[in-house]
Design an enzyme around this catalytic site. Structure first.
Site: not given
Ligand code: DGL
Length: 259
Positions: A73, A188
């Site tokens: 992440c 992302c």
């Protein structure tokens, strides 16, 4: 016998990294943790998010004793990696940071965009990467408030509104002095799930950089060799405790058992 590879994200985005990791490390056991009780991370204030994640790992490390942790992440990695390493010095953490260096090396037009959550693009960490590696490029930072959630819906329900995708990615496309953006960094881990829709709705073709394989390779390079596979299924854990059928089906598709 060494512990599992623990892959962590705010939601299902880290599965894009897990699928590469499984290909590279077929002999390993995996535990996937989605902190979906706190999704989306992109909206969180830095200090509060860092404190939440460090606290969460106290329990995760005791329970699963991983041989390595992949923080799959960008939003979390850009703020909490240093804190995690300081709090748990005996654990190896591999992070995910925007692939600005490879983009700067590969661009022909010199126009690169970094598409991430509002949190990631606002971070000093991201700006420092640009200053270190992409000084000769024109880098546009684009914070998308919606794409991660669109990817979640798409992977669970099989539906995505293409007009929303078009709107979210539109600011990435820049024309300047007869040149055009030729690379978009997917900063992302959720976005690779939507890459075909992004290609379809893009105003012109670009190279979409997905860092998943590089992250998995980095994890592999740090792992000591395992002697035999640990017993037990590969697990998926949702911090919200969700057990809906769509989530179960999704994790089954990635070879995981919902815990
Ligand atoms: N998958 C996450 C990332 O790589 C973030 C999604 C979110 O929680 O906002 O940044």
């Amino acid at each position: 016998m060494s512990g599992p590879v623990l892959v962590f994200d705010s939601g299902i985005g880290g599965l894009t990294v897990l699928r590469e990791a499984r290909v590279l490390m077929p002999g390993r056991r995996f535990v996937y943790v989605a902190d979906d009780a706190a999704f989306p991370y992109g909206d969180w204030e830095e200090k509060a998010l860092a404190a939440r994640i460090v606290a969460l790992f106290g329990d995760l490390l005791t329970r699963h004793r991983p041989s390595i942790v992949v923080v799959a992440c960008n939003t979390a990695s850009t703020i909490v990696l240093a804190d995690l390493r300081a709090a748990y010095p005996d654990t190896q953490f591999v992070g995910t940071v925007p692939a600005i260096k490879p983009a700067a090396e590969r661009t022909r037009s010199g126009l690169v965009s970094v598409l991430g959550t509002p949190g990631t693009v606002a971070r000093q960490y991201t700006r420092d990467l640009i200053a270190s590696w992409a000084q000769k490029c024109h880098v546009r930072l684009v914070g998308s408030p919606r794409l991660a959630a669109l990817a979640e819906t798409y992977m669970r329900d099989g539906f995505v509104d293409e007009e929303e995708v078009r709107t979210e990615i539109a600011p990435c496309f820049v024309e300047k002095d007869g040149r055009r953006t030729d690379i978009v960094v997917m900063a992302c881990t959720h976005y690779p799930f939507l890459v075909n829709r992004m290609r379809k709705t893009a105003p012109w073709p670009v190279d979409w950089i997905d860092p998943a394989e590089a992250i998995a390779r980095r994890a592999l390079s740090l792992l000591p060799s395992a002697h035999g596979r640990e017993d037990g299924p590969d697990l998926a854990i949702f911090t919200s405790g969700r057990t809906d059928e769509a989530s179960r089906r999704l994790v089954r598709g990635f070879g995981l058992t919902a815990a």
